[in-house]
Design an enzyme around this catalytic site. Structure first.
Site, PDB file in Angstrom:
ATOM      1  N   LYS A 177       0.880  -1.189   0.000  1.00  5.58           N
ATOM      2  CA  LYS A 177       0.000   0.000   0.000  1.00  5.58           C
ATOM      3  C   LYS A 177       0.904   1.222   0.000  1.00  5.58           C
ATOM      4  O   LYS A 177       1.607   1.498   0.971  1.00  5.58           O
ATOM      5  CB  LYS A 177      -0.896  -0.038   1.240  1.00  5.58           C
ATOM      6  CG  LYS A 177      -2.230   0.669   1.087  1.00  5.58           C
ATOM      7  CD  LYS A 177      -2.148   2.170   0.858  1.00  5.58           C
ATOM      8  CE  LYS A 177      -1.962   2.933   2.150  1.00  5.58           C
ATOM      9  NZ  LYS A 177      -1.734   4.387   1.882  1.00  5.58           N
ATOM     10  N   GLY A 230       6.120   4.080   9.388  1.00  2.85           N
ATOM     11  CA  GLY A 230       5.374   5.330   9.426  1.00  2.85           C
ATOM     12  C   GLY A 230       5.327   5.880  10.836  1.00  2.85           C
ATOM     13  O   GLY A 230       6.233   5.632  11.640  1.00  2.85           O
ATOM     14  N   GLU A 252       8.262  -0.043  12.041  1.00  3.33           N
ATOM     15  CA  GLU A 252       9.404   0.873  11.940  1.00  3.33           C
ATOM     16  C   GLU A 252       8.818   2.268  12.060  1.00  3.33           C
ATOM     17  O   GLU A 252       8.245   2.783  11.106  1.00  3.33           O
ATOM     18  CB  GLU A 252      10.100   0.717  10.586  1.00  3.33           C
ATOM     19  CG  GLU A 252      10.737  -0.631  10.359  1.00  3.33           C
ATOM     20  CD  GLU A 252      12.036  -0.822  11.127  1.00  3.33           C
ATOM     21  OE1 GLU A 252      12.418   0.074  11.914  1.00  3.33           O
ATOM     22  OE2 GLU A 252      12.664  -1.870  10.936  1.00  3.33           O
ATOM     23  N   CYS A 286      13.564   9.024   9.308  1.00  3.04           N
ATOM     24  CA  CYS A 286      13.216   8.530  10.647  1.00  3.04           C
ATOM     25  C   CYS A 286      14.448   8.479  11.549  1.00  3.04           C
ATOM     26  O   CYS A 286      14.340   8.705  12.746  1.00  3.04           O
ATOM     27  CB  CYS A 286      12.553   7.176  10.541  1.00  3.04           C
ATOM     28  SG  CYS A 286      13.483   6.060   9.505  1.00  3.04           S
ATOM     29  N   GLU A 386       9.291  14.392  17.366  1.00  3.69           N
ATOM     30  CA  GLU A 386       9.901  14.328  16.046  1.00  3.69           C
ATOM     31  C   GLU A 386       9.409  15.498  15.183  1.00  3.69           C
ATOM     32  O   GLU A 386       8.217  15.733  15.071  1.00  3.69           O
ATOM     33  CB  GLU A 386       9.470  13.001  15.407  1.00  3.69           C
ATOM     34  CG  GLU A 386      10.147  12.703  14.113  1.00  3.69           C
ATOM     35  CD  GLU A 386       9.766  11.328  13.588  1.00  3.69           C
ATOM     36  OE1 GLU A 386       8.568  10.988  13.618  1.00  3.69           O
ATOM     37  OE2 GLU A 386      10.670  10.605  13.150  1.00  3.69           O
TER      38      GLU A 386
HETATM   39  P1  NAD Z   1       1.779   7.784   8.463  1.00  2.00           P
HETATM   40  O1  NAD Z   1       1.757   6.912   9.643  1.00  2.00           O
HETATM   41  O2  NAD Z   1       0.845   8.912   8.395  1.00  2.00           O
HETATM   42  O3  NAD Z   1       1.518   6.942   7.141  1.00  2.00           O
HETATM   43  C1  NAD Z   1       2.285   5.825   6.757  1.00  2.00           C
HETATM   44  C2  NAD Z   1       1.439   4.929   5.905  1.00  2.00           C
HETATM   45  O4  NAD Z   1       0.361   4.416   6.678  1.00  2.00           O
HETATM   46  C3  NAD Z   1       0.803   5.600   4.693  1.00  2.00           C
HETATM   47  O5  NAD Z   1       0.845   4.698   3.596  1.00  2.00           O
HETATM   48  C4  NAD Z   1      -0.631   5.816   5.148  1.00  2.00           C
HETATM   49  O6  NAD Z   1      -1.554   5.837   4.077  1.00  2.00           O
HETATM   50  C5  NAD Z   1      -0.867   4.583   5.989  1.00  2.00           C
HETATM   51  N1  NAD Z   1      -1.955   4.714   6.967  1.00  2.00           N
HETATM   52  C6  NAD Z   1      -2.405   5.840   7.587  1.00  2.00           C
HETATM   53  N2  NAD Z   1      -3.424   5.537   8.428  1.00  2.00           N
HETATM   54  C7  NAD Z   1      -3.603   4.193   8.357  1.00  2.00           C
HETATM   55  C8  NAD Z   1      -4.480   3.275   9.002  1.00  2.00           C
HETATM   56  N3  NAD Z   1      -5.378   3.672   9.898  1.00  2.00           N
HETATM   57  N4  NAD Z   1      -4.378   1.974   8.694  1.00  2.00           N
HETATM   58  C9  NAD Z   1      -3.450   1.538   7.815  1.00  2.00           C
HETATM   59  N5  NAD Z   1      -2.609   2.350   7.153  1.00  2.00           N
HETATM   60  C10 NAD Z   1      -2.673   3.666   7.427  1.00  2.00           C
HETATM   61  O7  NAD Z   1       3.284   8.240   8.328  1.00  2.00           O
HETATM   62  P2  NAD Z   1       3.879   9.238   7.242  1.00  2.00           P
HETATM   63  O8  NAD Z   1       3.420  10.599   7.614  1.00  2.00           O
HETATM   64  O9  NAD Z   1       3.598   8.742   5.873  1.00  2.00           O
HETATM   65  O10 NAD Z   1       5.448   9.060   7.489  1.00  2.00           O
HETATM   66  C11 NAD Z   1       6.136   9.819   8.425  1.00  2.00           C
HETATM   67  C12 NAD Z   1       6.414   9.000   9.672  1.00  2.00           C
HETATM   68  O11 NAD Z   1       6.996   7.749   9.326  1.00  2.00           O
HETATM   69  C13 NAD Z   1       7.418   9.651  10.589  1.00  2.00           C
HETATM   70  O12 NAD Z   1       6.965   9.558  11.910  1.00  2.00           O
HETATM   71  C14 NAD Z   1       8.692   8.830  10.412  1.00  2.00           C
HETATM   72  O13 NAD Z   1       9.554   8.827  11.478  1.00  2.00           O
HETATM   73  C15 NAD Z   1       8.162   7.492  10.109  1.00  2.00           C
HETATM   74  N6  NAD Z   1       9.120   6.715   9.310  1.00  2.00           N
HETATM   75  C16 NAD Z   1       9.811   5.694   9.903  1.00  2.00           C
HETATM   76  C17 NAD Z   1      10.744   4.955   9.188  1.00  2.00           C
HETATM   77  C18 NAD Z   1      11.493   3.826   9.833  1.00  2.00           C
HETATM   78  O14 NAD Z   1      12.069   3.006   9.132  1.00  2.00           O
HETATM   79  N7  NAD Z   1      11.551   3.725  11.139  1.00  2.00           N
HETATM   80  C19 NAD Z   1      10.964   5.239   7.852  1.00  2.00           C
HETATM   81  C20 NAD Z   1      10.259   6.277   7.274  1.00  2.00           C
HETATM   82  C21 NAD Z   1       9.325   6.997   8.006  1.00  2.00           C
END
Ligand code: NAD
Length: 483
Positions: A177, A230, A252, A286, A386
């Site tokens: 996704k 995320g 992650e 991240c 963050e």
């Molecule tokens: P997010 O959590 O908003 O979204 C991530 C993904 O989850 C997207 O594809 C989104 O559509 C999906 N999503 C949102 N709500 C959902 C739900 N209820 N059920 C299932 N899927 C859902 O995060 P973001 O804003 O896209 O990314 C930024 C965040 O991600 C930051 O906090 C960052 O630190 C983290 N991040 C972590 C890593 C890691 O490897 N640790 C890598 C990249 C980003």
């Protein structure tokens, strides 16, 4: 206007399809202008993708292959990405905002995952367990089946490659996704799967809203394992859904990672760590080095050097920044930029000193100046939360114990660093830092080969390295009674 195709479809069960939820407009964050439309999946599309993956899995058409054959196809996906590196990087820059040279690095990084895990496919072996003369007993490492992978917008191609390559190499069928803000680049992952001849259903790539397609995927009865990268709140929602279905989940999540800089550190060299640690991808990483905890005797010098690094970066559209060097692109969207900007304002109100940056650029697009905040205290919001933007917080310490307490004093624990010429100090810090990965004298030392993942609210499970393979297989024991 660009020459980007105006409309991008999802890839389900080996076919290019529209989305049941219509279309989404993807914007170029460097201009705020529409870039293209992306098909938007609904729950029925997700169900079709999961069913395709499950059907393939049950047929044995992927999991039953000799691992070397699977591994070769996984490697070929990486080579396909490299063959199209320039085209993919351009698209990535246009939808995500990063400089073109950073996008090229991301494509190469994605390809590297397919190379690494393709190579590992035939190394996943069970063991023989001695039970005496009357039995033969052995373990088999079996794929879970359907692996669901939910991707963030900051490194859309690399994050997909990271989990997909290991999941495929171990014989899982996958549903990816993609993120709403940057879905287009992952079309190339589907193209790679198609081009190298993966069986239909092995890789399904669809974009949809998190609240609709993401939720449908993470709660689906026939998903056997979930990988989520995320934010913490979404991670909690997904872990809850996984628990309801009793399936394993890798999270992650975010970080507030700190570098401890001792009085004997090489600050010349540390300027490079600052440049990569907090301004790469405009800080939307991240594992960004979002905090520096420096010995009080070097604090002034370090803040000056950090300000020099920040001021030396030319900020503007990534597409106009093709060459590796002192430059930075747009953040992914105006809301993300405004959030970071508001956090800088709050830090000033809380008593931090704005040394440089901290302003939006006076032009269209989601730009924020590279920012340095000094005099940050451990309990300020800017030291705890963050930012996910190009904002460095500098704190200072008197003794080693205080440095470790500050570094460990957030709910996160993704990575950490220690900069010193003293091996004993570095070794003590590595033992005491509460983080999944500790860098000594080089931020981001390591690679695809080194395991990565969080302590605390940064998540659980490990990606990268050999460790990641064990996320995608389950152990079966076979005990044979001899006659
Ligand atoms: P997010 O959590 O908003 O979204 C991530 C993904 O989850 C997207 O594809 C989104 O559509 C999906 N999503 C949102 N709500 C959902 C739900 N209820 N059920 C299932 N899927 C859902 O995060 P973001 O804003 O896209 O990314 C930024 C965040 O991600 C930051 O906090 C960052 O630190 C983290 N991040 C972590 C890593 C890691 O490897 N640790 C890598 C990249 C980003």
């Amino acid at each position: 206007m660009t020459d980007i195709a105006p409309y991008w479809q999802n890839y389900v069960d080996g076919a290019w399809v529209d989305g049941g939820a219509g279309r989404l407009t993807v914007e170029d964050p460097a201009t705020g202008e529409p870039l293209a439309e992306q098909a938007l999946a609904d729950a029925a599309d997700v169900d079709r993708a999961v069913t395709a993956a499950r059907t393939l899995h049950l047929s044995g058409g992927w999991s039953g292959l000799r691992p070397v054959e699977r591994g070769r196809m996984v490697q070929a996906m990486g080579r396909y990405l490299l063959d199209h590196q320039a085209e993919i990087a351009r698209l990535l820059t246009l939808e995500q905002g990063k400089p073109l040279w950073e996008a090229e690095i991301e494509v190469a990084g994605a390809a590297r995952y397919f190379e690494y895990y393709g190579n590992q496919a035939e190394t996943v072996e069970g063991r023989q367990v001695p039970l005496g003369a009357d039995y033969v007993d052995f373990t088999v490492m079996e794929p879970f089946g359907v692996s669901a992978q939910i991707i963030p917008w900051n490194y859309p191609l690399e994050m997909t490659a990271r989990s997909l390559s290991a999941a495929l190499a171990t014989g899982n069928a996958c549903v990816v996704k993609t993120p709403e803000l940057t879905p287009l680049t992952n079309t190339w992952i589907a193209r790679a799967a198609e081009a190298v001849g993966l069986p239909r259903g092995a890789v399904n790539v669809l974009c949809g809203l998190g609240s609709e397609a993401g939720a449908a995927l993470s709660t689906h009865d026939h998903v056997n394992q979930i990988v989520f990268t995320g934010s913490v709140p979404t991670g909690i929602a997904i872990a809850t859904a996984a628990a309801q279905n009793v399936v394993p989940c890798i999270l992650e999540l975010g970080g507030k990672s700190a570098a401890i800089v001792h009085d004997d550190a090489d600050l010349d060299a540390f300027e490079t760590d600052l440049r990569w640690g907090i301004y790469f991808n405009a800080g939307q990483v991240c594992s960004a080095m979002s905090r520096v905890i420096v010995h009080e005797s070097r604090a002034e010098e370090l803040v000056e050097r950090a300000a020099g690094v920040a001021r030396g970066l030319s900020v503007g559209p990534g597409i106009e920044r093709p060459d590796y060097g002192a430059n930075m692109g747009a953040m992914v969207s105006e809301p993300q930029r405004d959030r970071a900007d508001a956090m800088v304002r709050q830090a000033e109100t809380d008593g931090a000193r704005l040394v440089t940056g901290g302003r939006k650029l006076n032009r269209p697009g989601a730009f924020l100046e590279p920012t340095v905040l000094a005099g940050v205290a451990g309990d300020m919001a800017i030291a705890q939360e963050e930012v996910f933007g190009p904002v460095l917080s500098v704190l200072s310490f008197r003794d080693e114990a205080e440095a470790i307490a500050l570094a460990n004093g957030t709910p996160y624990g993704l990575v950490a660093g220690v900069f010193t010429r003293d091996l004993d100090r570095a070794t003590r810090a590595a033992a005491q830092l509460r983080a999944g990965q500790v860098f000594v004298n080089e931020w981001y030392a390591g690679g695809v080969e080194t395991p990565f993942g969080g302590f605390g609210k940064s998540g659980y499970g490990r990606e990268k390295g050999r460790e990641a393979l064990w996320n995608y297989v389950q152990t079966k024991n076979v005990a044979i009674r001899l006659g």
